[in-house]
Design an enzyme around this catalytic site. Structure first.
Site, PDB file in Angstrom:
ATOM      1  N   GLU A 131     -19.395  79.427  29.942  1.00  0.00           N
ATOM      2  CA  GLU A 131     -18.962  78.803  31.202  1.00  0.00           C
ATOM      3  C   GLU A 131     -20.077  77.984  31.873  1.00  0.00           C
ATOM      4  OE1 GLU A 131     -17.523  82.476  32.823  1.00  0.00           O
ATOM      5  OE2 GLU A 131     -15.432  81.811  32.664  1.00  0.00           O
TER       6      GLU A 131
ATOM      7  N   HIS B 171       9.395  77.573   1.577  1.00  0.00           N
ATOM      8  CA  HIS B 171      10.486  78.552   1.663  1.00  0.00           C
ATOM      9  C   HIS B 171      11.517  78.298   0.587  1.00  0.00           C
ATOM     10  CE1 HIS B 171       9.180  80.379   5.386  1.00  0.00           C
ATOM     11  NE2 HIS B 171       8.881  79.174   5.806  1.00  0.00           N
TER      12      HIS B 171
ATOM     13  N   ASP C 157      -7.433  75.691  30.158  1.00  0.00           N
ATOM     14  CA  ASP C 157      -7.804  76.295  31.453  1.00  0.00           C
ATOM     15  C   ASP C 157      -9.119  75.673  31.962  1.00  0.00           C
ATOM     16  OD1 ASP C 157      -9.075  77.445  29.234  1.00  0.00           O
ATOM     17  OD2 ASP C 157      -9.332  79.405  30.183  1.00  0.00           O
TER      18      ASP C 157
ATOM     19  N   HIS D  13      -4.981  80.890  26.524  1.00  0.00           N
ATOM     20  CA  HIS D  13      -5.578  79.551  26.627  1.00  0.00           C
ATOM     21  C   HIS D  13      -6.623  79.421  25.518  1.00  0.00           C
ATOM     22  CE1 HIS D  13      -3.966  77.085  29.748  1.00  0.00           C
ATOM     23  NE2 HIS D  13      -3.932  78.082  30.603  1.00  0.00           N
TER      24      HIS D  13
ATOM     25  N   TYR E 285       2.401  61.859  17.714  1.00  0.00           N
ATOM     26  CA  TYR E 285       1.318  61.264  18.507  1.00  0.00           C
ATOM     27  C   TYR E 285       0.648  60.134  17.731  1.00  0.00           C
ATOM     28  CZ  TYR E 285       1.515  65.635  21.270  1.00  0.00           C
ATOM     29  OH  TYR E 285       1.915  66.684  22.040  1.00  0.00           O
TER      30      TYR E 285
END
Ligand SMILES: [Zn+2]
Ligand SMILES: [Zn+2]
Length: 409
Positions: free
Chosen positions: A385, A255, A117, A112, A312
């Site tokens: 956190e 490439h 998360d 994550h 998007y």
């Protein structure tokens, strides 16, 4: 007399930050559990069940399998009001975790690393807070747990919208929060208008005519043409686009060829362009195609230029909803609110904002003292956190206060 866009909301009846602090240990535990079980885009089956079960345990009615692995929770308040959707994305990245935490990813090569998360943990926390505040709640809150944000293309928001997530009841306002490794913990980043870019991937296939490396004059060398194309593309941003409108072009992969003395037949370039408005976006795509074709032709080769379909859109925050939301965020004690510059990453939250007004905003996770100094997508990405309670409180607060506001016209 016209209806005012938004009713004055005064002081919220619930102290959402105090509520978030009360559940903080659980918020962190949930985040760590999710962190240890990361799943890649379109494979979020464990995660999807985890969040759906949690919502059900809170007494929220849940729809599973919305647009793939998506989950929607619906919480009705005790009074009439607007419908507010809150969104968290669920997918992780193909990154091997190198962060020094004791709740490391248990899945090899998956992490994550974008902090989704934390998004899920904060949204589950907000859900818990709002369930407890249900008697004070106006309108309806919809909790969107969205798969496949990192995938690009159709992503996860579009399939959920096609599955009717913005209807029944129709969503009046939508909010999404992203954790930000480049911002200080406890700080919200906000901006009205375009806040994230349209990320348009492209593939350029250059056709030459191969031969011996000692006799280039008998060939059309696609490697040489590719080198000119890479340089030429940068000329678009510096010479052909309005300099006050952001435009970035990056060639990320090249490439061609197999051996030093063989001139190959083909070369392939892959890259991305980033823009913040539709007009620049369209002009940029046209110019990329024209410059590539012109350069290839001038050296005797040819090219196919392809842009990814369903890329998007630009993420555009509604100015009025953002102004109101910012006023509310400023009420969260201990958090700071800063106006930010746009970010040229892409986000499929943009698709929800095309259907309803709202805001995509950021919450800082950086803290030098705790070693939280790496950006999102880094293998060492680490979140302070202590910031999570502010995120959970903010989501609950926005749902609660926008529920009291009148339906946008
Ligand atoms: Zn990401
Ligand atoms: Zn992300």
């Amino acid at each position: 007399m016209s209806t005012p866009f938004i009713r004055p909301c005064g002081t919220p009846a619930v102290d959402f930050l105090a509520e978030a602090k009360r559940i903080e240990p659980e918020l962190i535990r949930t985040r760590r559990t999710l962190h240890q079980h990361p799943e890649l885009s379109y494979r979020e089956t464990w995660t999807s069940k985890f969040v759906a079960d949690r919502l059900e345990a809170l007494g929220i009615s849940v729809k599973r399998g919305v647009g793939g692995n998506g989950v929607v929770g619906i919480l009705k308040g005790s009074a009439e009001g607007s419908v507010v959707a809150l969104r968290a994305d669920m997918d992780a990245l193909p990154v091997t975790e190198a962060a020094d935490v004791d709740f490391k990813s248990k899945v090899d090569g998956v992490m994550h690393a974008c902090g989704h998360d934390t998004h899920m943990a904060m949204l589950l926390g907000a859900a818990e807070i709002l369930v407890r505040a249900k008697d004070e709640l106006y309108g309806t809150v919809k909790f969107f747990f969205q798969p496949a944000e990192e995938h690009g293309g159709r992503g996860g928001a579009l399939p959920m919208i096609e599955d009717g997530v913005m209807l029944d009841p129709k969503v009046d306002y939508v909010f999404g929060l992203h954790i930000d490794g480049d911002r200080k913990a406890g700080e919200f980043g906000v901006r009205e208008g375009p806040v994230m870019a349209a990320p348009d991937s492209f593939r350029i296939r250059i056709k030459g005519r191969g031969g011996h490396g000692s006799a280039p004059h008998k060939t059309v060398d696609p490697v040489y043409i590719a080198a000119n194309v890479i340089l030429g593309l940068q000329g678009i941003s510096s010479r052909m686009m309005d300099p006050v409108r952001p435009f970035v072009i990056t060639v990320g992969s090249v490439h061609s060829g197999t051996k030093e003395n063989i001139i190959p037949d083909y070369a392939e370039l892959n890259g991305t362009i980033r823009t913040l408005d539709e007009e620049t976006r369209k002009a940029a795509k046209r110019r990329v195609a024209r410059v590539v074709e012109g350069i290839c032709r001038s050296y005797g080769g040819s090219a196919e230029v392809e842009f990814e379909r369903d890329a998007y859109p630009v993420t555009v925050n509604d100015p009025r909803a953002t102004e109101q939301a910012v006023k509310l965020l400023r009420k969260i004690r201990g958090a700071r609110v800063r106006r930010m510059e746009p970010i040229l990453g892409g986000e499929d939250f943009s698709r929800f904002l095309q259907k309803a007004p709202g805001m995509f905003y950021f919450l800082g996770a950086a803290n030098t003292a705790k070693g939280c100094v790496y950006p999102n997508h880094s293998s060492r990405f680490k979140v302070d956190e202590d910031t999570l309670k502010f995120g959970a409180a903010s989501l609950a607060l926005l749902a609660s206060e926008f529920g009291k506001m009148s339906t946008p016209k």
